[in-house]
Design a protein around this motif. Structure first.
Motif, PDB file in Angstrom:
ATOM      1  N   ILE A  99       7.029 -14.194  -6.140  1.00  0.00           N
ATOM      2  CA  ILE A  99       8.448 -14.090  -5.789  1.00  0.00           C
ATOM      3  C   ILE A  99       9.224 -13.529  -6.980  1.00  0.00           C
ATOM      4  O   ILE A  99      10.044 -12.616  -6.830  1.00  0.00           O
ATOM      5  N   ASN A 100       8.954 -14.053  -8.167  1.00  0.00           N
ATOM      6  CA  ASN A 100       9.649 -13.578  -9.363  1.00  0.00           C
ATOM      7  C   ASN A 100       9.369 -12.099  -9.632  1.00  0.00           C
ATOM      8  O   ASN A 100      10.271 -11.346 -10.020  1.00  0.00           O
ATOM      9  N   VAL A 101       8.127 -11.675  -9.427  1.00  0.00           N
ATOM     10  CA  VAL A 101       7.765 -10.261  -9.616  1.00  0.00           C
ATOM     11  C   VAL A 101       8.584  -9.394  -8.667  1.00  0.00           C
ATOM     12  O   VAL A 101       9.145  -8.367  -9.073  1.00  0.00           O
ATOM     13  N   LEU A 102       8.667  -9.797  -7.403  1.00  0.00           N
ATOM     14  CA  LEU A 102       9.426  -9.005  -6.429  1.00  0.00           C
ATOM     15  C   LEU A 102      10.912  -8.981  -6.762  1.00  0.00           C
ATOM     16  O   LEU A 102      11.564  -7.942  -6.618  1.00  0.00           O
ATOM     17  N   VAL A 103      11.455 -10.099  -7.194  1.00  0.00           N
ATOM     18  CA  VAL A 103      12.872 -10.126  -7.571  1.00  0.00           C
ATOM     19  C   VAL A 103      13.107  -9.172  -8.751  1.00  0.00           C
ATOM     20  O   VAL A 103      14.103  -8.428  -8.770  1.00  0.00           O
ATOM     21  N   GLU A 104      12.208  -9.166  -9.709  1.00  0.00           N
ATOM     22  CA  GLU A 104      12.306  -8.240 -10.849  1.00  0.00           C
ATOM     23  C   GLU A 104      12.310  -6.791 -10.375  1.00  0.00           C
ATOM     24  O   GLU A 104      13.154  -5.989 -10.774  1.00  0.00           O
ATOM     25  N   ILE A 105      11.377  -6.445  -9.506  1.00  0.00           N
ATOM     26  CA  ILE A 105      11.275  -5.070  -9.012  1.00  0.00           C
ATOM     27  C   ILE A 105      12.525  -4.702  -8.206  1.00  0.00           C
ATOM     28  O   ILE A 105      13.101  -3.620  -8.397  1.00  0.00           O
ATOM     29  N   ILE A 106      12.958  -5.574  -7.324  1.00  0.00           N
ATOM     30  CA  ILE A 106      14.122  -5.276  -6.482  1.00  0.00           C
ATOM     31  C   ILE A 106      15.378  -5.096  -7.324  1.00  0.00           C
ATOM     32  O   ILE A 106      16.152  -4.160  -7.104  1.00  0.00           O
ATOM     33  N   THR A 107      15.590  -5.965  -8.297  1.00  0.00           N
ATOM     34  CA  THR A 107      16.789  -5.820  -9.127  1.00  0.00           C
ATOM     35  C   THR A 107      16.718  -4.546  -9.969  1.00  0.00           C
ATOM     36  O   THR A 107      17.741  -3.898 -10.195  1.00  0.00           O
ATOM     37  N   ASP A 108      15.526  -4.156 -10.409  1.00  0.00           N
ATOM     38  CA  ASP A 108      15.382  -2.871 -11.102  1.00  0.00           C
ATOM     39  C   ASP A 108      15.750  -1.720 -10.180  1.00  0.00           C
ATOM     40  O   ASP A 108      16.431  -0.768 -10.588  1.00  0.00           O
ATOM     41  N   GLU A 109      15.296  -1.768  -8.925  1.00  0.00           N
ATOM     42  CA  GLU A 109      15.590  -0.695  -7.973  1.00  0.00           C
ATOM     43  C   GLU A 109      17.096  -0.590  -7.724  1.00  0.00           C
ATOM     44  O   GLU A 109      17.634   0.511  -7.612  1.00  0.00           O
ATOM     45  N   ILE A 110      17.771  -1.717  -7.639  1.00  0.00           N
ATOM     46  CA  ILE A 110      19.227  -1.701  -7.474  1.00  0.00           C
ATOM     47  C   ILE A 110      19.885  -1.056  -8.690  1.00  0.00           C
ATOM     48  O   ILE A 110      20.779  -0.218  -8.565  1.00  0.00           O
ATOM     49  N   ARG A 111      19.425  -1.434  -9.883  1.00  0.00           N
ATOM     50  CA  ARG A 111      19.959  -0.841 -11.123  1.00  0.00           C
ATOM     51  C   ARG A 111      19.696   0.657 -11.154  1.00  0.00           C
ATOM     52  O   ARG A 111      20.566   1.443 -11.534  1.00  0.00           O
ATOM     53  N   HIS A 112      18.502   1.080 -10.726  1.00  0.00           N
ATOM     54  CA  HIS A 112      18.185   2.513 -10.691  1.00  0.00           C
ATOM     55  C   HIS A 112      19.157   3.246  -9.760  1.00  0.00           C
ATOM     56  O   HIS A 112      19.619   4.345 -10.080  1.00  0.00           O
ATOM     57  N   GLY A 113      19.447   2.647  -8.621  1.00  0.00           N
ATOM     58  CA  GLY A 113      20.400   3.264  -7.699  1.00  0.00           C
ATOM     59  C   GLY A 113      21.766   3.439  -8.336  1.00  0.00           C
ATOM     60  O   GLY A 113      22.420   4.467  -8.151  1.00  0.00           O
ATOM     61  N   ASP A 119       9.831   5.158 -16.559  1.00  0.00           N
ATOM     62  CA  ASP A 119       9.013   4.148 -17.233  1.00  0.00           C
ATOM     63  C   ASP A 119       9.027   2.829 -16.466  1.00  0.00           C
ATOM     64  O   ASP A 119       7.996   2.158 -16.348  1.00  0.00           O
ATOM     65  N   ASN A 120      10.198   2.453 -15.934  1.00  0.00           N
ATOM     66  CA  ASN A 120      10.297   1.251 -15.090  1.00  0.00           C
ATOM     67  C   ASN A 120       9.410   1.373 -13.870  1.00  0.00           C
ATOM     68  O   ASN A 120       8.713   0.420 -13.494  1.00  0.00           O
ATOM     69  N   GLU A 121       9.439   2.530 -13.232  1.00  0.00           N
ATOM     70  CA  GLU A 121       8.653   2.746 -12.012  1.00  0.00           C
ATOM     71  C   GLU A 121       7.155   2.686 -12.300  1.00  0.00           C
ATOM     72  O   GLU A 121       6.381   2.182 -11.477  1.00  0.00           O
ATOM     73  N   ILE A 122       6.739   3.173 -13.456  1.00  0.00           N
ATOM     74  CA  ILE A 122       5.323   3.068 -13.849  1.00  0.00           C
ATOM     75  C   ILE A 122       4.945   1.590 -13.979  1.00  0.00           C
ATOM     76  O   ILE A 122       3.873   1.165 -13.545  1.00  0.00           O
ATOM     77  N   GLY A 123       5.850   0.793 -14.546  1.00  0.00           N
ATOM     78  CA  GLY A 123       5.620  -0.651 -14.638  1.00  0.00           C
ATOM     79  C   GLY A 123       5.559  -1.302 -13.268  1.00  0.00           C
ATOM     80  O   GLY A 123       4.731  -2.187 -13.032  1.00  0.00           O
ATOM     81  N   HIS A 124       6.410  -0.850 -12.343  1.00  0.00           N
ATOM     82  CA  HIS A 124       6.384  -1.395 -10.979  1.00  0.00           C
ATOM     83  C   HIS A 124       5.051  -1.093 -10.308  1.00  0.00           C
ATOM     84  O   HIS A 124       4.506  -1.947  -9.595  1.00  0.00           O
ATOM     85  N   TYR A 125       4.548   0.103 -10.542  1.00  0.00           N
ATOM     86  CA  TYR A 125       3.256   0.476  -9.957  1.00  0.00           C
ATOM     87  C   TYR A 125       2.176  -0.504 -10.421  1.00  0.00           C
ATOM     88  O   TYR A 125       1.390  -1.000  -9.610  1.00  0.00           O
ATOM     89  N   ALA A 126       2.158  -0.809 -11.715  1.00  0.00           N
ATOM     90  CA  ALA A 126       1.167  -1.755 -12.246  1.00  0.00           C
ATOM     91  C   ALA A 126       1.360  -3.147 -11.641  1.00  0.00           C
ATOM     92  O   ALA A 126       0.382  -3.830 -11.299  1.00  0.00           O
ATOM     93  N   ARG A 154       0.844  -1.211   0.000  1.00  0.00           N
ATOM     94  CA  ARG A 154       0.000   0.000   0.000  1.00  0.00           C
ATOM     95  C   ARG A 154       0.871   1.250   0.000  1.00  0.00           C
ATOM     96  O   ARG A 154       0.620   2.189  -0.743  1.00  0.00           O
ATOM     97  N   GLN A 155       1.902   1.265   0.824  1.00  0.00           N
ATOM     98  CA  GLN A 155       2.806   2.417   0.884  1.00  0.00           C
ATOM     99  C   GLN A 155       3.530   2.629  -0.442  1.00  0.00           C
ATOM    100  O   GLN A 155       3.723   3.769  -0.865  1.00  0.00           O
ATOM    101  N   ALA A 156       3.914   1.539  -1.097  1.00  0.00           N
ATOM    102  CA  ALA A 156       4.590   1.653  -2.389  1.00  0.00           C
ATOM    103  C   ALA A 156       3.674   2.290  -3.426  1.00  0.00           C
ATOM    104  O   ALA A 156       4.144   2.983  -4.336  1.00  0.00           O
ATOM    105  N   LEU A 157       2.380   2.053  -3.297  1.00  0.00           N
ATOM    106  CA  LEU A 157       1.414   2.599  -4.247  1.00  0.00           C
ATOM    107  C   LEU A 157       0.973   4.021  -3.917  1.00  0.00           C
ATOM    108  O   LEU A 157       0.500   4.739  -4.796  1.00  0.00           O
TER     109      LEU A 157
END
Length: 183
Positions: free
Chosen positions: A153-167, A87-94, A53-56
């Motif tokens: 689990i796969n969705v979360l791993v995708e999002i987390i690895t994107d966040e690391i790349r963004h950093g 654009d990645n973050e918009i995808g994460h929101y979805a 909820r907080q992420a959204l």
């Protein structure tokens, strides 16, 4: 911000993780940082839903931030990198909306009237974004710990690895633009 506390968990000692290490390194109990069990399902499930909820919640503010950051970009390269992150973050929101729906059977609540306060400078914006990505990784790992379904689990791993790349990309922009003393 307590960078030295990053990654400390309260449940393990060295001897529990790898008994053979005990002969080399005496067992050390890591300090508990809060009273919640972030590793054990279903105890961690409600906390994970709250983190989703907080992420959204900050979606509109985030979009305004990205528009501002792109407009402040001193080069086309910066603007393209930030646009890709946006654009990645918009995808994460979805993905988070879908995940919340699949876990609860309900659509997540909508937020109205978000206010965007622009950072003092482009460098401050990059610093805020970099620290935001680091904090997101820490929160999203806690969500990951509560997932039981392999697809989730796969969705979360995708999002987390994107966040690391963004950093990493924000670190690059921070250094490239000679930002100093803002972090």
């Amino acid at each position: 911000m307590d960078f030295y506390n990053y990654g400390r968990h309260n449940l393990y000692t060295y001897s529990e993780v790898a008994p053979f290490i005990q002969a080399i390194v005496p067992p050390v109990k890591l300090q508990q940082t809060d009273n919640t069990d972030i590793f054990t399902y279903p105890q961690n499930f409600q906390g994970a839903l709250e983190l989703i909820r907080q992420a959204l919640l900050g979606e509109n503010e985030d979009r305004m931030f990205y528009i501002w950051l792109i407009e402040q970009s001193p080069s086309e390269e910066d603007a393209q990198i930030i646009s890709g992150i946006r654009d990645n973050e918009i995808g994460h929101y979805a993905l988070f909306r879908q995940l919340y729906y699949e876990l609860t059977g309900e659509m997540p609540p909508q937020v109205q009237d978000e206010v965007f306060a622009p950072p003092a400078s482009y460098c401050q914006g990059l610093a805020n974004a970099l620290l935001g990505e680091q904090n997101a990784v820490q929160r999203y790992r806690k969500i990951l710990y509560a997932m039981q379904d392999r697809v989730h689990i796969n969705v979360l791993v995708e999002i987390i690895t994107d966040e690391i790349r963004h950093g990493i990309l924000y670190s690059y922009l921070y250094a490239k633009n000679g930002c100093r003393g803002v972090l």
